[in-house]
Design a protein around this motif. Structure first.
Motif, PDB file in Angstrom:
ATOM      1  N   HIS A 201       0.880  -1.163   0.000  1.00 38.05           N
ATOM      2  CA  HIS A 201       0.000   0.000   0.000  1.00 38.05           C
ATOM      3  C   HIS A 201       0.917   1.211   0.000  1.00 38.05           C
ATOM      4  O   HIS A 201       2.033   1.182   0.536  1.00 38.05           O
ATOM      5  CB  HIS A 201      -0.859  -0.040   1.266  1.00 38.05           C
ATOM      6  N   ALA A 202       0.506   2.302  -0.602  1.00 37.86           N
ATOM      7  CA  ALA A 202       1.351   3.500  -0.661  1.00 37.86           C
ATOM      8  C   ALA A 202       1.855   3.905   0.726  1.00 37.86           C
ATOM      9  O   ALA A 202       3.023   4.284   0.878  1.00 37.86           O
ATOM     10  CB  ALA A 202       0.588   4.648  -1.316  1.00 37.86           C
ATOM     11  N   LEU A 203       1.022   3.793   1.736  1.00 38.21           N
ATOM     12  CA  LEU A 203       1.441   4.199   3.082  1.00 38.21           C
ATOM     13  C   LEU A 203       2.458   3.246   3.696  1.00 38.21           C
ATOM     14  O   LEU A 203       3.151   3.616   4.645  1.00 38.21           O
ATOM     15  CB  LEU A 203       0.226   4.381   3.987  1.00 38.21           C
ATOM     16  N   ASP A 204       2.583   2.023   3.164  1.00 40.27           N
ATOM     17  CA  ASP A 204       3.634   1.119   3.629  1.00 40.27           C
ATOM     18  C   ASP A 204       5.016   1.699   3.342  1.00 40.27           C
ATOM     19  O   ASP A 204       5.996   1.328   3.989  1.00 40.27           O
ATOM     20  CB  ASP A 204       3.518  -0.255   2.960  1.00 40.27           C
ATOM     21  N   LEU A 205       5.086   2.603   2.375  1.00 43.63           N
ATOM     22  CA  LEU A 205       6.363   3.246   2.056  1.00 43.63           C
ATOM     23  C   LEU A 205       6.856   4.137   3.202  1.00 43.63           C
ATOM     24  O   LEU A 205       7.995   4.571   3.198  1.00 43.63           O
ATOM     25  CB  LEU A 205       6.244   4.060   0.763  1.00 43.63           C
ATOM     26  N   MET A 206       5.996   4.382   4.188  1.00 41.17           N
ATOM     27  CA  MET A 206       6.370   5.184   5.357  1.00 41.17           C
ATOM     28  C   MET A 206       6.915   4.301   6.500  1.00 41.17           C
ATOM     29  O   MET A 206       7.407   4.822   7.491  1.00 41.17           O
ATOM     30  CB  MET A 206       5.161   5.973   5.867  1.00 41.17           C
ATOM     31  N   SER A 207       6.844   2.990   6.363  1.00 39.16           N
ATOM     32  CA  SER A 207       7.279   2.064   7.412  1.00 39.16           C
ATOM     33  C   SER A 207       8.800   1.950   7.433  1.00 39.16           C
ATOM     34  O   SER A 207       9.415   1.494   6.466  1.00 39.16           O
ATOM     35  CB  SER A 207       6.669   0.678   7.174  1.00 39.16           C
ATOM     36  N   GLU A 208       9.400   2.318   8.549  1.00 42.32           N
ATOM     37  CA  GLU A 208      10.862   2.236   8.670  1.00 42.32           C
ATOM     38  C   GLU A 208      11.355   0.796   8.591  1.00 42.32           C
ATOM     39  O   GLU A 208      12.472   0.541   8.149  1.00 42.32           O
ATOM     40  CB  GLU A 208      11.321   2.916   9.954  1.00 42.32           C
ATOM     41  N   HIS A 209      10.521  -0.162   9.003  1.00 42.27           N
ATOM     42  CA  HIS A 209      10.893  -1.577   8.941  1.00 42.27           C
ATOM     43  C   HIS A 209      11.204  -1.994   7.503  1.00 42.27           C
ATOM     44  O   HIS A 209      12.078  -2.836   7.273  1.00 42.27           O
ATOM     45  CB  HIS A 209       9.770  -2.434   9.530  1.00 42.27           C
ATOM     46  N   LEU A 210      10.521  -1.405   6.546  1.00 45.41           N
ATOM     47  CA  LEU A 210      10.735  -1.722   5.128  1.00 45.41           C
ATOM     48  C   LEU A 210      12.168  -1.398   4.708  1.00 45.41           C
ATOM     49  O   LEU A 210      12.744  -2.077   3.854  1.00 45.41           O
ATOM     50  CB  LEU A 210       9.735  -0.942   4.269  1.00 45.41           C
ATOM     51  N   TYR A 211      12.753  -0.380   5.302  1.00 51.86           N
ATOM     52  CA  TYR A 211      14.077   0.107   4.921  1.00 51.86           C
ATOM     53  C   TYR A 211      15.209  -0.455   5.780  1.00 51.86           C
ATOM     54  O   TYR A 211      16.372  -0.175   5.515  1.00 51.86           O
ATOM     55  CB  TYR A 211      14.104   1.636   4.985  1.00 51.86           C
ATOM     56  N   ALA A 212      14.859  -1.221   6.783  1.00 52.76           N
ATOM     57  CA  ALA A 212      15.879  -1.773   7.682  1.00 52.76           C
ATOM     58  C   ALA A 212      16.673  -2.861   6.960  1.00 52.76           C
ATOM     59  O   ALA A 212      16.096  -3.860   6.526  1.00 52.76           O
ATOM     60  CB  ALA A 212      15.216  -2.345   8.939  1.00 52.76           C
ATOM     61  N   PRO A 213      17.978  -2.701   6.828  1.00 55.81           N
ATOM     62  CA  PRO A 213      18.788  -3.686   6.105  1.00 55.81           C
ATOM     63  C   PRO A 213      18.740  -5.083   6.719  1.00 55.81           C
ATOM     64  O   PRO A 213      18.964  -6.067   6.020  1.00 55.81           O
ATOM     65  CB  PRO A 213      20.212  -3.121   6.182  1.00 55.81           C
ATOM     66  N   ASP A 214      18.431  -5.172   8.009  1.00 55.44           N
ATOM     67  CA  ASP A 214      18.392  -6.469   8.673  1.00 55.44           C
ATOM     68  C   ASP A 214      16.991  -7.079   8.742  1.00 55.44           C
ATOM     69  O   ASP A 214      16.810  -8.138   9.336  1.00 55.44           O
ATOM     70  CB  ASP A 214      19.002  -6.372  10.070  1.00 55.44           C
ATOM     71  N   SER A 215      16.000  -6.443   8.121  1.00 56.60           N
ATOM     72  CA  SER A 215      14.660  -7.039   8.124  1.00 56.60           C
ATOM     73  C   SER A 215      14.677  -8.285   7.234  1.00 56.60           C
ATOM     74  O   SER A 215      15.483  -8.385   6.303  1.00 56.60           O
ATOM     75  CB  SER A 215      13.613  -6.043   7.630  1.00 56.60           C
ATOM     76  N   PRO A 216      13.816  -9.256   7.510  1.00 58.14           N
ATOM     77  CA  PRO A 216      13.812 -10.485   6.716  1.00 58.14           C
ATOM     78  C   PRO A 216      13.667 -10.240   5.208  1.00 58.14           C
ATOM     79  O   PRO A 216      14.363 -10.880   4.417  1.00 58.14           O
ATOM     80  CB  PRO A 216      12.611 -11.264   7.276  1.00 58.14           C
ATOM     81  N   LEU A 217      12.818  -9.316   4.808  1.00 53.48           N
ATOM     82  CA  LEU A 217      12.626  -9.067   3.384  1.00 53.48           C
ATOM     83  C   LEU A 217      13.835  -8.357   2.782  1.00 53.48           C
ATOM     84  O   LEU A 217      14.246  -8.673   1.660  1.00 53.48           O
ATOM     85  CB  LEU A 217      11.350  -8.256   3.146  1.00 53.48           C
ATOM     86  N   SER A 218      14.430  -7.429   3.504  1.00 56.19           N
ATOM     87  CA  SER A 218      15.606  -6.722   2.998  1.00 56.19           C
ATOM     88  C   SER A 218      16.771  -7.673   2.759  1.00 56.19           C
ATOM     89  O   SER A 218      17.580  -7.456   1.862  1.00 56.19           O
ATOM     90  CB  SER A 218      16.033  -5.615   3.958  1.00 56.19           C
TER      91      SER A 218
END
Length: 180
Positions: free
Chosen positions: A24-41
């Motif tokens: 969702h567009a607002l997911d782009l505001m989630s800092e977890h998305l940008y964390a290099p150590d997150s599972p998806l990153s």
């Protein structure tokens, strides 16, 4: 949680598969998305983030720098449902996607409407030849739609004609996706 679940499910995906995750567009505001150590990153090089604009991108602060950071992590960016809702030329310009997914509303009955076929042909030419993007036509349900789309230059097709949505990954093709 959904993005972490996609990362966990990647263990069962073919190693060459791209994993598509809706945002969702607002997911782009989630800092977890940008964390290099997150599972998806950790597997970002295999992930296409499909931005679905159920709310407009205008609500996302510093969008350009956020997209740049995602690319630095290795993610690919897609505009999902281009031609529907808020997913218009503005989001197309703002995101500068690697992949454009044409909405089912453009694809449905394309074999019955010359104007739809012409529009899709033009969009494919713009995206692939002029901008270096890949195009996926969503919602292909019939052989007639498939044949028309192929005749106007579409090479990536998605829809029930090829297989109904299922849980988990199918190992038949080069792209895998998980519903999110």
């Amino acid at each position: 949680r959904v993005r972490d679940a996609v990362a966990g499910a990647a263990l069962n995906a073919p190693p060459q598969a791209l994993l598509c995750a809706n945002l969702h567009a607002l997911d782009l505001m989630s800092e977890h998305l940008y964390a290099p150590d997150s599972p998806l990153s950790r597997i970002a090089g295999r992930v296409v983030l499909e931005v679905t604009e159920r709310s407009g991108l205008y609500r996302v602060d510093h969008l350009t720098s956020r997209i740049a950071k995602l690319r630095e992590l290795g993610y690919r960016i897609a505009v999902d449902d281009l031609g529907a809702s808020h997913a218009g030329l503005s989001s197309f310009r703002q995101l500068g996607p690697d992949i454009v997914k044409l909405d089912v509303s453009l694809v449905r009955d394309v074999d019955s409407f010359a104007s739809k076929a012409s529009l899709i042909k033009s969009m494919i030419a713009l995206c692939t030849q002029d901008l270096g993007m890949r195009v996926v036509c969503e919602g292909v349900e019939t052989e007639g739609e498939r044949d028309m789309l192929q005749s106007v230059g579409a090479d990536l097709l998605q829809g029930n004609l090829f297989g109904a949505p299922t849980r988990g990954f199918q190992h038949a093709g080069p792209v895998a996706s998980v519903a999110s």
